[in-house]
Design a protein around this motif. Structure first.
Motif, PDB file in Angstrom:
ATOM      1  N   GLU A   1      70.573  94.150  21.168  1.00  0.00           N
ATOM      2  CA  GLU A   1      70.995  95.048  22.246  1.00  0.00           C
ATOM      3  C   GLU A   1      70.157  96.327  22.287  1.00  0.00           C
ATOM      4  O   GLU A   1      70.063  96.988  23.321  1.00  0.00           O
ATOM      5  CB  GLU A   1      72.476  95.372  22.079  1.00  0.00           C
ATOM      6  N   GLN A   2      69.535  96.691  21.167  1.00  0.00           N
ATOM      7  CA  GLN A   2      68.709  97.901  21.129  1.00  0.00           C
ATOM      8  C   GLN A   2      67.326  97.686  21.739  1.00  0.00           C
ATOM      9  O   GLN A   2      66.637  98.649  22.051  1.00  0.00           O
ATOM     10  CB  GLN A   2      68.557  98.381  19.685  1.00  0.00           C
TER      11      GLN A   2
ATOM     12  N   HIS B   1      62.075  95.148  16.662  1.00  0.00           N
ATOM     13  CA  HIS B   1      63.117  95.600  15.724  1.00  0.00           C
ATOM     14  C   HIS B   1      63.141  94.651  14.527  1.00  0.00           C
ATOM     15  O   HIS B   1      63.359  93.453  14.686  1.00  0.00           O
ATOM     16  CB  HIS B   1      64.478  95.609  16.419  1.00  0.00           C
TER      17      HIS B   1
ATOM     18  N   CYS C   1      75.697  87.774  23.037  1.00  0.00           N
ATOM     19  CA  CYS C   1      74.924  88.760  23.790  1.00  0.00           C
ATOM     20  C   CYS C   1      75.086  88.529  25.296  1.00  0.00           C
ATOM     21  O   CYS C   1      74.763  87.457  25.803  1.00  0.00           O
ATOM     22  CB  CYS C   1      73.459  88.674  23.400  1.00  0.00           C
TER      23      CYS C   1
ATOM     24  N   LEU D   1      73.222  91.104  16.479  1.00  0.00           N
ATOM     25  CA  LEU D   1      73.599  91.413  17.861  1.00  0.00           C
ATOM     26  C   LEU D   1      73.223  92.844  18.219  1.00  0.00           C
ATOM     27  O   LEU D   1      72.670  93.106  19.298  1.00  0.00           O
ATOM     28  CB  LEU D   1      75.095  91.185  18.056  1.00  0.00           C
ATOM     29  N   LYS D   2      73.500  93.794  17.338  1.00  0.00           N
ATOM     30  CA  LYS D   2      73.165  95.201  17.595  1.00  0.00           C
ATOM     31  C   LYS D   2      71.664  95.385  17.749  1.00  0.00           C
ATOM     32  O   LYS D   2      71.205  96.149  18.600  1.00  0.00           O
ATOM     33  CB  LYS D   2      73.700  96.079  16.466  1.00  0.00           C
ATOM     34  N   ALA D   3      70.897  94.694  16.915  1.00  0.00           N
ATOM     35  CA  ALA D   3      69.433  94.799  16.995  1.00  0.00           C
ATOM     36  C   ALA D   3      68.931  94.281  18.338  1.00  0.00           C
ATOM     37  O   ALA D   3      68.072  94.899  18.969  1.00  0.00           O
ATOM     38  CB  ALA D   3      68.788  94.022  15.854  1.00  0.00           C
TER      39      ALA D   3
ATOM     40  N   GLU E   1      76.922  90.584  13.619  1.00  0.00           N
ATOM     41  CA  GLU E   1      76.952  91.873  14.307  1.00  0.00           C
ATOM     42  C   GLU E   1      75.666  92.653  14.084  1.00  0.00           C
ATOM     43  O   GLU E   1      75.178  93.318  14.994  1.00  0.00           O
ATOM     44  CB  GLU E   1      78.148  92.695  13.837  1.00  0.00           C
ATOM     45  N   ASP E   2      75.078  92.570  12.876  1.00  0.00           N
ATOM     46  CA  ASP E   2      73.804  93.236  12.616  1.00  0.00           C
ATOM     47  C   ASP E   2      72.734  92.735  13.583  1.00  0.00           C
ATOM     48  O   ASP E   2      71.958  93.516  14.151  1.00  0.00           O
ATOM     49  CB  ASP E   2      73.333  92.966  11.175  1.00  0.00           C
TER      50      ASP E   2
ATOM     51  N   ARG F   1      81.970  88.424  14.144  1.00  0.00           N
ATOM     52  CA  ARG F   1      80.913  89.438  14.118  1.00  0.00           C
ATOM     53  C   ARG F   1      80.451  89.752  12.701  1.00  0.00           C
ATOM     54  O   ARG F   1      79.310  90.158  12.484  1.00  0.00           O
ATOM     55  CB  ARG F   1      81.397  90.716  14.803  1.00  0.00           C
TER      56      ARG F   1
END
Length: 589
Positions: free
Chosen positions: A415-416, A395, A442, A411-413, A408-409, A76
């Protein structure tokens, strides 16, 4: 010693992580292209340190708990191609050691082999003369020693594996001509050797501690940011202006935040100099310093100047730029819309009460259904980020050239974004592997990577998107559109080197195209023109100029005029990109 238990494995990993961290600047210097980008040593260090915090915190580790932390944390936290490859080496190794109580020479050898196999599979077109070659050499040497004697003492085994890895590394210039010309070995391979060297030191009873520290540095998970320092140092903060600043009349338009990972501890007077400089180009400054880092928040019209000053003291992370004027306009619109919605809601409540004879029961607000498609893009610079949003990106991850975002940066984007299918535009060849890794992790939606290597490629891919097409059709069309764009970037050299027959001195201006360095010289304008000359051909119809934060509109228009005179049949466009480090990003279609 013929086995390694969990406590020793914990010590070995942390020693290897500290050793590459201490040598990251040396590894950065080995990068062939002398551009001021996020470099190999930094990316590999941030990747391994993403796992180090979990490893260090385990009081009673087991092989399984360590394997999970090493694999998950590095996966991640992976940044850049070198970081992703390193994470895959760890991932393969950790898969093979799970379930063990102790590790033998047989286990280590099998783990090396599995790690190399996993890493090679992660790279679409593996190149020899890279970290992959060094890793494979290490694995092959381990197998050779195992065939000789399964009861080799672990320390002797490790020393011979390291020595052979160093030998393979020395031969990497023979496999990649660009390394031979620059007179360096592969930087990723050097990073792997530094990790192995730290491990061998720990095996022999030594300890590698972080530079300028009596204790290991603790890093926040997946962030590369200190969450604990070995020695408390006074915190310095300087603020100007009110805490709640009115955005109706904004003097400094960009809220700029970043963290400096210091190369060495700064004396108090140096911290004061940083603060004085930042206050000379902005306001609302908060500058917090300790032994290992400086955290900065400042409002300024020139974020690039703040970044350049910070780069004098170390590597940058957590870089973030927000356009406050844009945010204010959006906030006003949102508040107006919200007021109108509230008024309608009150009318409906009154009507419901009148019809029902009382207040209706509160009902949970249904979640907004996901839209069909969404988009995540990596970019740096207020202008480029605004362009991305205007063409439909949901995003924008701030980063790219100067600091590669982690898996991880990304992946978080993804998921948002509330969409069934999310297209990821890395816009940098060094981020594509991390984007692919994020897409594979994801699970909440379909994530599709369009392997755009530059921002102009990402923009063309977005323009080629069709809401009526299915995901596969869009993926093919967007990829084709990206590949049809030629990109050139004008920046400066950070060291002396020789590439592609060109002698480059520190401070020289370079024009870099998809095919390599097209022009070198002392003047930005001259280099930009010669770079475009190398890209334009008889089929070219459009040249788009994105000028950076260190280039003004007047200079960009002069460049546009010069190119218009040279290529009267080619359409030209000029946009403010606001990108740091790169004076111009120019696309040819």
């Amino acid at each position: 010693m013929n086995t390694i238990d969990a406590l020793l494995l914990q010590k070995l990993f942390l020693s290897g992580a500290n050793n590459i961290s201490n040598n990251k600047e040396y590894i950065n210097e080995l990068n062939v292209f002398p551009v001021p980008d996020g470099d190999t040593g930094t990316n590999m260090t941030l990747t391994i340190m993403a796992a180090a915090a979990d490893i260090r915190s385990q009081k009673e580790p087991t092989i399984d708990s360590l394997a999970k932390a090493i694999s998950g944390g590095s996966l991640r936290g992976a940044r850049g191609n070198s970081g992703v490859i390193l994470s895959q080496l760890f991932r393969g190794f950790c898969k093979d050691i799970r379930g063990k109580k102790v590790l033998t020479m047989v286990d280590l050898t099998a783990g090396f082999e599995r790690g190399v196999e996993t890493a090679y599979k992660a790279v679409m077109k593996p190149k020899e003369g890279t970290i992959l070659t060094v890793a494979r050499g290490v694995s092959e040497k381990a197998t050779e020693l195992l065939m000789e004697d399964e009861d080799y003492p672990i320390i002797e085994f490790a020393e011979k594996v390291l020595a052979y890895g160093e030998e393979v590394l020395e031969h990497t210039p023979e496999m990649l001509p660009v390394l031979a010309e620059a007179g360096v070995v592969d930087s990723g391979g050097q990073g792997l050797i530094e990790i192995l060297r730290g491990i061998v030191i720990a095996l022999k009873g030594g300890t590698v501690e972080p530079a300028n520290s009596d204790q290991p540095v603790r890093l926040a998970r997946g962030a590369g940011v200190l969450d604990e320092t070995p020695k408390a140092r006074p915190v310095y903060a300087a603020a100007s202006g009110k805490e709640d600043i009115s955005t109706a009349d904004i003097k400094f338009g960009y809220c700029t935040e970043f963290i400096i990972l210091l190369e060495k501890e700064l004396p108090d007077e140096e911290v004061e100099k940083i603060k004085e400089y930042l206050l000379s180009i902005g306001d609302s400054l908060v500058c917090v310093a300790d032994e290992e880092l400086v955290k900065v928040h400042v409002h300024t019209n020139h974020p690039g100047l703040a970044f350049e000053k910070a780069l004098e003291y170390g590597q940058l992370t957590r870089m973030k730029i927000d356009n406050m004027r844009e945010e204010h306009s959006e906030r006003v619109e949102i508040e107006q819309q919200r007021a109108a919605e509230q008024e309608e809601a009150f009318k409906k409540i009154k009507l419901d009460r009148k019809e029902a004879g009382g207040a209706p029961e509160d009902k949970p607000k249904p979640e907004k259904p996901p839209k069909k498609y969404g988009f995540v893009s990596v970019s740096a610079g207020a202008g480029l980020e605004e362009i991305m949003r205007e063409i439909g990106v949901d995003h924008v991850i701030s980063g790219g050239q100067t600091m590669n975002p982690s898996t991880e940066d990304i992946l978080k984007a993804v998921e948002q974004v509330n969409a069934e299918t999310v297209f990821i535009l890395p816009n940098n060849k060094n981020i594509i592997l991390a984007a692919n890794q994020a897409a594979s992790l994801c699970k909440s939606k379909k994530a599709v990577v369009i392997p755009s290597r530059t921002v102009p490629q990402g923009i063309s891919a977005m323009i080629a998107f069709s809401d009526d097409a299915d995901p596969d059709e869009n993926q093919a069309a967007m990829k084709e559109a990206a590949e049809s764009v030629k990109t050139g970037e004008v920046t400066f050299s950070v060291r002396d080197t020789s590439i592609e027959g060109k002698s480059i001195l520190k401070g020289d201006i370079m024009g870099i195209t998809d095919n390599g360095i097209a022009a070198v010289g002392p003047e930005i304008f001259d280099v930009a023109v010669r770079m475009v000359d190398a890209m334009v051909d008889e089929d070219s119809g459009l040249v788009t100029i994105y000028y950076g934060e260190d280039t003004n509109e007047e200079d960009a228009e002069k460049l546009e005029q010069a190119l218009a005179e040279k290529y009267p049949d080619v359409e030209l466009e000029v946009h403010s990109g606001g990108q740091p480090i790169y004076y111009y990003i120019i696309s040819v279609e």
